[in-house]
Design an enzyme around this catalytic site. Structure first.
Site, PDB file in Angstrom:
ATOM      1  N   TYR A   1       5.302  -1.811 -10.630  1.00  0.00           N
ATOM      2  CA  TYR A   1       4.596  -1.585 -11.893  1.00  0.00           C
ATOM      3  C   TYR A   1       5.657  -1.507 -12.981  1.00  0.00           C
ATOM      4  O   TYR A   1       6.545  -0.639 -12.923  1.00  0.00           O
ATOM      5  CB  TYR A   1       3.816  -0.270 -11.869  1.00  0.00           C
ATOM      6  CG  TYR A   1       2.691  -0.197 -10.862  1.00  0.00           C
ATOM      7  CD1 TYR A   1       1.455  -0.791 -11.114  1.00  0.00           C
ATOM      8  CD2 TYR A   1       2.852   0.493  -9.664  1.00  0.00           C
ATOM      9  CE1 TYR A   1       0.415  -0.703 -10.199  1.00  0.00           C
ATOM     10  CE2 TYR A   1       1.826   0.585  -8.748  1.00  0.00           C
ATOM     11  CZ  TYR A   1       0.606  -0.024  -9.020  1.00  0.00           C
ATOM     12  OH  TYR A   1      -0.422   0.064  -8.105  1.00  0.00           O
TER      13      TYR A   1
ATOM     14  N   HIS B   1      -6.985  -5.461  -6.405  1.00  0.00           N
ATOM     15  CA  HIS B   1      -6.388  -4.182  -6.014  1.00  0.00           C
ATOM     16  C   HIS B   1      -7.176  -3.525  -4.876  1.00  0.00           C
ATOM     17  O   HIS B   1      -7.296  -2.305  -4.802  1.00  0.00           O
ATOM     18  CB  HIS B   1      -6.312  -3.240  -7.221  1.00  0.00           C
ATOM     19  CG  HIS B   1      -5.065  -2.405  -7.273  1.00  0.00           C
ATOM     20  ND1 HIS B   1      -4.015  -2.698  -8.097  1.00  0.00           N
ATOM     21  CD2 HIS B   1      -4.701  -1.296  -6.597  1.00  0.00           C
ATOM     22  CE1 HIS B   1      -3.061  -1.789  -7.946  1.00  0.00           C
ATOM     23  NE2 HIS B   1      -3.454  -0.913  -7.031  1.00  0.00           N
TER      24      HIS B   1
ATOM     25  N   SER C   1       5.563  -1.217  -1.220  1.00  0.00           N
ATOM     26  CA  SER C   1       4.966  -0.601  -2.405  1.00  0.00           C
ATOM     27  C   SER C   1       6.001   0.182  -3.199  1.00  0.00           C
ATOM     28  O   SER C   1       6.890   0.832  -2.639  1.00  0.00           O
ATOM     29  CB  SER C   1       3.834   0.336  -1.979  1.00  0.00           C
ATOM     30  OG  SER C   1       3.380   1.109  -3.075  1.00  0.00           O
TER      31      SER C   1
ATOM     32  N   GLY D   1      -4.035  -5.442   3.916  1.00  0.00           N
ATOM     33  CA  GLY D   1      -3.734  -4.064   3.545  1.00  0.00           C
ATOM     34  C   GLY D   1      -4.290  -3.035   4.496  1.00  0.00           C
ATOM     35  O   GLY D   1      -3.576  -2.524   5.368  1.00  0.00           O
ATOM     36  N   ARG D   2      -5.564  -2.712   4.365  1.00  0.00           N
ATOM     37  CA  ARG D   2      -6.133  -1.619   5.143  1.00  0.00           C
ATOM     38  C   ARG D   2      -5.984  -1.794   6.660  1.00  0.00           C
ATOM     39  O   ARG D   2      -5.675  -0.817   7.348  1.00  0.00           O
ATOM     40  CB  ARG D   2      -7.594  -1.400   4.749  1.00  0.00           C
ATOM     41  CG  ARG D   2      -7.752  -0.787   3.353  1.00  0.00           C
ATOM     42  CD  ARG D   2      -9.212  -0.573   2.979  1.00  0.00           C
ATOM     43  NE  ARG D   2      -9.362   0.032   1.659  1.00  0.00           N
ATOM     44  CZ  ARG D   2      -9.443  -0.639   0.519  1.00  0.00           C
ATOM     45  NH1 ARG D   2      -9.384  -1.976   0.539  1.00  0.00           N
ATOM     46  NH2 ARG D   2      -9.573  -0.014  -0.632  1.00  0.00           N
TER      47      ARG D   2
ATOM     48  N   ARG E   1      -9.866  -1.083  -5.933  1.00  0.00           N
ATOM     49  CA  ARG E   1      -9.440   0.258  -6.344  1.00  0.00           C
ATOM     50  C   ARG E   1      -9.209   0.395  -7.844  1.00  0.00           C
ATOM     51  O   ARG E   1      -8.828   1.463  -8.309  1.00  0.00           O
ATOM     52  CB  ARG E   1      -8.157   0.634  -5.585  1.00  0.00           C
ATOM     53  CG  ARG E   1      -8.379   0.773  -4.091  1.00  0.00           C
ATOM     54  CD  ARG E   1      -7.082   0.796  -3.307  1.00  0.00           C
ATOM     55  NE  ARG E   1      -6.305   1.999  -3.492  1.00  0.00           N
ATOM     56  CZ  ARG E   1      -6.498   3.145  -2.828  1.00  0.00           C
ATOM     57  NH1 ARG E   1      -7.497   3.235  -1.959  1.00  0.00           N
ATOM     58  NH2 ARG E   1      -5.724   4.180  -3.028  1.00  0.00           N
TER      59      ARG E   1
ATOM     60  N   ARG F   1     -11.071   6.766  -8.711  1.00  0.00           N
ATOM     61  CA  ARG F   1     -11.351   6.763  -7.277  1.00  0.00           C
ATOM     62  C   ARG F   1     -12.045   8.075  -6.914  1.00  0.00           C
ATOM     63  O   ARG F   1     -11.417   9.124  -6.779  1.00  0.00           O
ATOM     64  CB  ARG F   1     -10.053   6.552  -6.507  1.00  0.00           C
ATOM     65  CG  ARG F   1      -9.421   5.209  -6.885  1.00  0.00           C
ATOM     66  CD  ARG F   1      -8.004   5.032  -6.423  1.00  0.00           C
ATOM     67  NE  ARG F   1      -7.407   3.858  -7.090  1.00  0.00           N
ATOM     68  CZ  ARG F   1      -6.127   3.535  -7.013  1.00  0.00           C
ATOM     69  NH1 ARG F   1      -5.298   4.278  -6.305  1.00  0.00           N
ATOM     70  NH2 ARG F   1      -5.674   2.472  -7.656  1.00  0.00           N
TER      71      ARG F   1
ATOM     72  N   ASP G   1      -2.823  -5.633 -12.885  1.00  0.00           N
ATOM     73  CA  ASP G   1      -4.236  -5.276 -13.046  1.00  0.00           C
ATOM     74  C   ASP G   1      -4.451  -3.786 -13.270  1.00  0.00           C
ATOM     75  O   ASP G   1      -5.543  -3.272 -13.065  1.00  0.00           O
ATOM     76  CB  ASP G   1      -5.040  -5.721 -11.814  1.00  0.00           C
ATOM     77  CG  ASP G   1      -4.524  -5.101 -10.508  1.00  0.00           C
ATOM     78  OD1 ASP G   1      -3.547  -4.308 -10.559  1.00  0.00           O
ATOM     79  OD2 ASP G   1      -5.080  -5.434  -9.444  1.00  0.00           O
TER      80      ASP G   1
ATOM     81  N   LYS H   1       0.589 -10.089  -9.241  1.00  0.00           N
ATOM     82  CA  LYS H   1      -0.492  -9.632  -8.361  1.00  0.00           C
ATOM     83  C   LYS H   1      -1.607  -9.025  -9.216  1.00  0.00           C
ATOM     84  O   LYS H   1      -1.357  -8.124 -10.020  1.00  0.00           O
ATOM     85  CB  LYS H   1       0.027  -8.581  -7.380  1.00  0.00           C
ATOM     86  CG  LYS H   1      -1.024  -7.998  -6.451  1.00  0.00           C
ATOM     87  CD  LYS H   1      -0.390  -7.002  -5.499  1.00  0.00           C
ATOM     88  CE  LYS H   1      -1.416  -6.393  -4.560  1.00  0.00           C
ATOM     89  NZ  LYS H   1      -2.362  -5.498  -5.254  1.00  0.00           N
TER      90      LYS H   1
ATOM     91  N   THR I   1       0.863  -1.187   0.000  1.00  0.00           N
ATOM     92  CA  THR I   1       0.000   0.000   0.000  1.00  0.00           C
ATOM     93  C   THR I   1       0.894   1.231   0.000  1.00  0.00           C
ATOM     94  O   THR I   1       1.988   1.213   0.573  1.00  0.00           O
ATOM     95  CB  THR I   1      -0.937   0.028   1.217  1.00  0.00           C
ATOM     96  OG1 THR I   1      -0.165  -0.163   2.415  1.00  0.00           O
ATOM     97  CG2 THR I   1      -2.001  -1.070   1.119  1.00  0.00           C
TER      98      THR I   1
END
Length: 341
Positions: free
Chosen positions: A124, A238, A102, A292-293, A241, A159, A152, A214, A74
């Site tokens: 990425y 994701h 990340s 994650g969160r 997201r 968002r 992805d 991923k 994240t």
């Protein structure tokens, strides 16, 4: 406990930053669906199994973890806490959990590596292959154990919370520290809609690190990933997201795991909140989960100690539900432990 940390994190963060971490794409249908999918799963425990003490240890790509739990990649942790990714890395190391750093970290990987336990790096693939190759060499030198390639994201998801809040740039003094080029300038992350499977072959040609994809949801893509020689998959949307309306990860997991057929490890993220969710994921075909969160809630509420609290509580909860289900180790969780209505 996680609900309490979530409330504390919301109080601690600027509203726009809270929305950045908490929000999803579009109407956030997929964001909600991730938790709802785990809520639909029903467990069918066995009894009189003489499990004794459980052993949660899990080995992934040659690295032993305390439990089948990793910190998901994240971005922008210094928005959540002044120590940012350093606190996350320290908390994860104290909990014996893996940490996927990340690409959009606000702390250099060299500093993270100095306090981290086993860590992987999320990437990425950039259109500028020379820059990408330089970044790969940098994380290799810092001690990265695997590359996690997000596949992805040909474009950014919309968002809408960020658009409403006008949140498009980091505050002064913060940046994506690992996107500095040779001249020291910080680049923007460039999504690449032209990315194809040949790019995975290119990456395999420049690094000896294991490559984990991923963002895989379709079993046909899982088959292709195996054919292209990757070392692992993460079933992920994701965190809701990117493509709103995409299938929940717990719903996609069984077909992906079946397509892989045990030829490489399969992990899953999205909506994991309890030990029972981890148990369900293992029964549905995962080797481990990423969180994650909740880690961000712990980070915002209590720094490294908050991160450790989240990860420790999930491991302890998993230990409890394994005992209640009649299973001694994560690897021994059988598929018939779950039914879906």
């Amino acid at each position: 406990m996680l609900a309490e940390l979530r409330a504390r994190a919301r109080d601690a963060l600027e509203p726009a930053h809270w929305d950045y971490f908490e929000g999803g794409a579009g109407d956030e249908r997929t964001l909600r669906a991730n938790e709802e999918a785990f809520a639909r799963v029903r467990l069918v425990p066995r009894v009189l199994r003489a499990t004794g003490p459980r052993d949660l240890r899990t080995t992934l790509l040659g690295t032993e973890l305390r439990a089948p739990i990793l910190v998901a990649p994240t971005a922008f942790h210094r928005l959540a806490h002044r120590d940012g990714e350093l606190a996350t890395a320290a908390g994860a190391a104290a909990a014996g959990a893996g940490y996927v750093v990340s690409m959009a970290a606000t702390t250099p990987v060299e500093a993270i590596a100095a306090v981290a336990g086993p860590w992987w790096f999320q990437l990425y693939l950039q259109p500028d292959r020379d820059f990408t190759a330089a970044l790969v060499r940098r994380v290799e030198a810092a001690g990265c154990r695997a590359l996690v390639v997000s596949v992805d994201s040909p474009v950014f998801g919309r968002r809408e919370r960020d658009h409403r809040n006008g949140f498009h740039d980091l505050p002064a003094g913060l940046c994506c520290e690992n996107l500095r080029d040779a001249a020291g300038a910080v680049r923007d992350i460039a999504m690449d809609a032209g990315l194809g499977w040949a790019a995975i072959g290119w990456l395999r040609g420049i690094t000896g690190l294991p490559i984990v994809l991923k963002g895989v949801l379709h079993p046909a893509d899982a088959e292709l990933a195996v054919e292209h020689g990757v070392s692992g998959l993460i079933v992920s949307n994701h965190g809701g997201r990117q493509l709103d309306g995409a299938v929940a990860t717990a719903d996609a997991l069984p077909a992906v795991a079946k397509a892989v057929g045990g030829r490489l490890p399969v992990l899953v993220d999205g909506g994991v909140r309890r030990g029972a969710d981890i148990l369900a994921a293992l029964a549905l075909g995962a080797d481990a989960v990423l969180v994650g969160r909740p880690v961000l809630w712990g980070l915002a509420a209590g720094g490294a100690d908050g991160v450790r609290l989240v990860l420790d509580s999930l491991a302890e909860d998993l230990d409890r539900v394994l005992a209640l289900a009649g299973v001694r180790t994560p690897a021994a969780v059988p598929p018939d432990l779950v039914v879906s209505p």
